[in-house]
Design an enzyme around this catalytic site. Structure first.
Site, short mmCIF file in Angstrom:
data_model
loop_
_atom_site.label_atom_id
_atom_site.label_comp_id
_atom_site.label_asym_id
_atom_site.label_seq_id
_atom_site.Cartn_x
_atom_site.Cartn_y
_atom_site.Cartn_z
N ASP A 15 1.08 -1.18 -0.10
CA ASP A 15 0.28 0.14 0.10
C ASP A 15 1.08 0.96 -0.07
O ASP A 15 0.68 2.37 -0.67
CB ASP A 15 -1.10 -0.42 1.12
CG ASP A 15 -1.45 0.63 1.11
OD1 ASP A 15 -2.19 1.27 0.00
OD2 ASP A 15 -3.29 1.08 1.72
N CYS A 46 -4.13 5.19 -2.47
CA CYS A 46 -4.42 4.82 -3.47
C CYS A 46 -4.10 5.42 -4.73
O CYS A 46 -4.83 6.94 -4.34
CB CYS A 46 -5.37 3.55 -3.37
SG CYS A 46 -6.58 3.08 -4.71
N ASN A 73 -1.68 5.05 5.02
CA ASN A 73 -1.11 4.39 6.02
C ASN A 73 -1.21 5.08 7.03
O ASN A 73 -0.17 5.89 7.53
CB ASN A 73 -1.48 2.91 5.91
CG ASN A 73 -1.40 2.28 4.61
OD1 ASN A 73 -1.09 2.59 3.75
ND2 ASN A 73 -3.40 1.76 4.88
P1 HMG Z 1 -9.05 -5.38 -16.94
O1 HMG Z 1 -9.57 -3.74 -17.63
O2 HMG Z 1 -10.94 -4.96 -16.02
O3 HMG Z 1 -8.92 -6.44 -16.58
O4 HMG Z 1 -8.85 -4.47 -14.98
P2 HMG Z 1 -8.82 -6.94 -18.42
O5 HMG Z 1 -8.78 -8.92 -17.70
O6 HMG Z 1 -9.31 -6.56 -19.33
O7 HMG Z 1 -7.47 -7.33 -18.24
C1 HMG Z 1 -6.94 -5.88 -18.86
C2 HMG Z 1 -5.49 -5.96 -18.77
O8 HMG Z 1 -5.09 -6.55 -17.76
C3 HMG Z 1 -4.60 -6.48 -20.44
O9 HMG Z 1 -3.67 -7.07 -20.40
C4 HMG Z 1 -4.33 -7.96 -19.13
O10 HMG Z 1 -3.29 -9.50 -18.98
C5 HMG Z 1 -4.14 -7.57 -17.89
P3 HMG Z 1 -3.37 -5.71 -21.52
O11 HMG Z 1 -4.07 -7.36 -22.55
O12 HMG Z 1 -4.92 -4.74 -21.90
O13 HMG Z 1 -1.73 -5.40 -21.74
N1 HMG Z 1 -4.40 -8.51 -16.17
C6 HMG Z 1 -3.60 -8.63 -15.48
N2 HMG Z 1 -1.94 -8.70 -15.88
C7 HMG Z 1 -1.62 -9.04 -14.71
N3 HMG Z 1 -1.78 -9.12 -13.25
C8 HMG Z 1 -2.93 -9.90 -13.42
C9 HMG Z 1 -3.97 -8.78 -14.47
N4 HMG Z 1 -5.07 -9.51 -15.37
C10 HMG Z 1 -5.52 -9.26 -15.55
N5 HMG Z 1 -3.61 -10.35 -12.18
C11 HMG Z 1 -7.40 -5.55 -12.99
C12 HMG Z 1 -9.06 -5.50 -14.02
C13 HMG Z 1 -8.02 -5.78 -11.43
C14 HMG Z 1 -7.03 -6.32 -13.66
C15 HMG Z 1 -7.09 -3.51 -13.25
O14 HMG Z 1 -7.83 -3.23 -13.17
C16 HMG Z 1 -6.47 -3.52 -11.89
O15 HMG Z 1 -5.10 -4.34 -11.76
N6 HMG Z 1 -6.59 -3.51 -10.56
C17 HMG Z 1 -5.06 -3.24 -9.90
C18 HMG Z 1 -6.10 -2.36 -9.12
C19 HMG Z 1 -5.02 -1.86 -7.35
O16 HMG Z 1 -4.03 -2.54 -7.19
N7 HMG Z 1 -5.55 -1.10 -6.74
C20 HMG Z 1 -4.76 -0.91 -6.23
C21 HMG Z 1 -4.99 -1.98 -4.23
S1 HMG Z 1 -6.82 -2.27 -3.61
C22 HMG Z 1 -6.37 -0.53 -2.13
O17 HMG Z 1 -5.29 -0.04 -1.79
C23 HMG Z 1 -7.70 -0.87 -1.07
C24 HMG Z 1 -6.95 -1.48 0.41
O18 HMG Z 1 -5.11 -0.58 0.63
C25 HMG Z 1 -7.26 -1.48 1.19
C26 HMG Z 1 -7.82 0.45 1.36
O19 HMG Z 1 -7.25 1.15 1.80
O20 HMG Z 1 -9.09 0.82 0.66
C27 HMG Z 1 -6.45 -2.68 -0.07
MG MG Z 2 -5.24 0.86 1.55
#
Ligand code: HMG
Ligand code: MG
Length: 299
Positions: A15, A239, A248
């Site tokens: 994070d 984020c 955090n």
């Molecule tokens: P999408 O665009 O809906 O998915 O993304 P997709 O299946 O259409 O794939 C799009 C592209 O991503 C494709 O690549 C896939 O191959 C690739 P392209 O063909 O366009 O080159 N892809 C991946 N690549 C690597 N690893 C994977 C993967 N899956 C698909 N696993 C997706 C959906 C979820 C992948 C995208 O939106 C994403 O990666 N989001 C990440 C968001 C994130 O990490 N946010 C921060 C963390 S959450 C947070 O911080 C909150 C927390 O701390 C708690 C709080 O504070 O509240 C936890």
């Molecule tokens: Mg967080």
């Protein structure tokens, strides 16, 4: 009466680093994780197996996990959004993961590009495989006290999503105030509502400190039995899909407060403050309040 042992889940390497504006060398990430593991922390969330377009800072997830020297007794979970992420994580021997969704549809769409319902459906095969592989799964619910797009988030929505993660097999559910807007009574009310259906010892609190409320919120939640607290060394973090949200709550501040409340964390605060001082220097970020005070006292 609950015990006085608190598990602190360090989320700094994940994070904390996911939103940094500059590319951080993999070697610095590894040094951060290694140093944190020497402070007495038992859980260091280390990276995310997400799209590198969504989170370029963590594009080296494989390299990090491959090069990591794992200390016995320390867990190094990683975030996984889908089966693809699960396969990537397993290929580099990750044995603990976290899936993540939100209590607000608007935030979920921006963060993981799907509805809450769709995210839960995506997690189902991940949870099934994790169960078969003996991989522990934590579930995150974001925006539990407010959403940057939707505004207020009803407690009933938080309860529904937390229950769904728990029923799907998450052994711990972390409740995230992603944008750090909540205040103590709201935090306690929300956690108490979730604790009606999920045992409180399987809940964690995850407060970002945007409005300086995180410590007060944690203290309020300790009163109702919460014993798992997420935090980030030197208060790193944010984020990218929650504009304006700061890091955090700082792990140094959390440990100082908890120990002062008679809780045990098993963490060496001086060593932790040194790690905070070092990483803050590396990233040109401010030190935590406790970190500064401890280092001044011990120098
Ligand atoms: P999408 O665009 O809906 O998915 O993304 P997709 O299946 O259409 O794939 C799009 C592209 O991503 C494709 O690549 C896939 O191959 C690739 P392209 O063909 O366009 O080159 N892809 C991946 N690549 C690597 N690893 C994977 C993967 N899956 C698909 N696993 C997706 C959906 C979820 C992948 C995208 O939106 C994403 O990666 N989001 C990440 C968001 C994130 O990490 N946010 C921060 C963390 S959450 C947070 O911080 C909150 C927390 O701390 C708690 C709080 O504070 O509240 C936890
Ligand atoms: Mg967080």
């Amino acid at each position: 009466m609950r015990g006085n042992r608190v598990k602190v889940v360090e989320v700094g390497p994940r994070d904390g680093l996911q939103n940094e504006p500059y590319t951080i060398p993999t070697s610095v990430k590894l040094e951060l994780i290694h140093r944190l593991a020497e402070t007495g922390l038992n859980v260091v969330e280390s990276t995310s197996f997400v799209s590198d377009r969504a989170i370029p800072q963590l594009a080296d997830a494989e390299e990090v996990m491959r090069a990591l020297e794992r200390k016995p007794g320390v867990h190094y979970p990683a975030l996984v959004p889908n089966e693809r992420g699960y396969e990537r994580a397993r290929a580099v021997d990750v044995d603990e993961i976290a899936v993540f969704t939100a209590a607000s549809e608007a935030f979920n769409q921006r963060n993981i590009n799907c509805t809450i319902e769709q995210s839960l459906r995506r997690f189902a095969p991940v949870l099934k495989r994790a169960r078969e592989d003996g991989v522990r799964v934590r579930g995150y619910v974001s925006t539990v006290l407010g959403c940057p797009y939707q505004g207020k988030v009803p407690v009933s929505d938080v309860v529904r999503v937390a229950e769904a993660l728990f029923e799907a097999g998450c052994v711990e559910v972390s409740l995230g105030d992603t944008i750090g807007v909540g205040t103590p009574n709201q935090a306690r009310t929300m956690v108490a509502a979730v604790a009606e259906s999920i045992p409180v010892d399987q809940l964690a609190v995850h407060f970002h400190d945007t409005y300086g409320q995180a410590l007060a919120n944690i203290a309020a939640c300790m009163d109702i039995g919460v014993r798992v607290v997420d935090s980030s060394v030197a208060g790193l973090g944010g984020c990218p899909y929650a504009r304006g949200a700061t890091g955090n709550v700082a792990t140094e501040d959390v440990v100082y407060m908890l120990e002062g409340m008679g809780m045990e964390t098993g963490i060496n605060l001086v060593n932790l403050a040194r790690v905070g001082d070092w990483i803050a220097g590396e990233l040109s970020r401010p030190r935590s309040r406790t970190g500064q005070a401890i280092l001044k006292r011990s120098s």
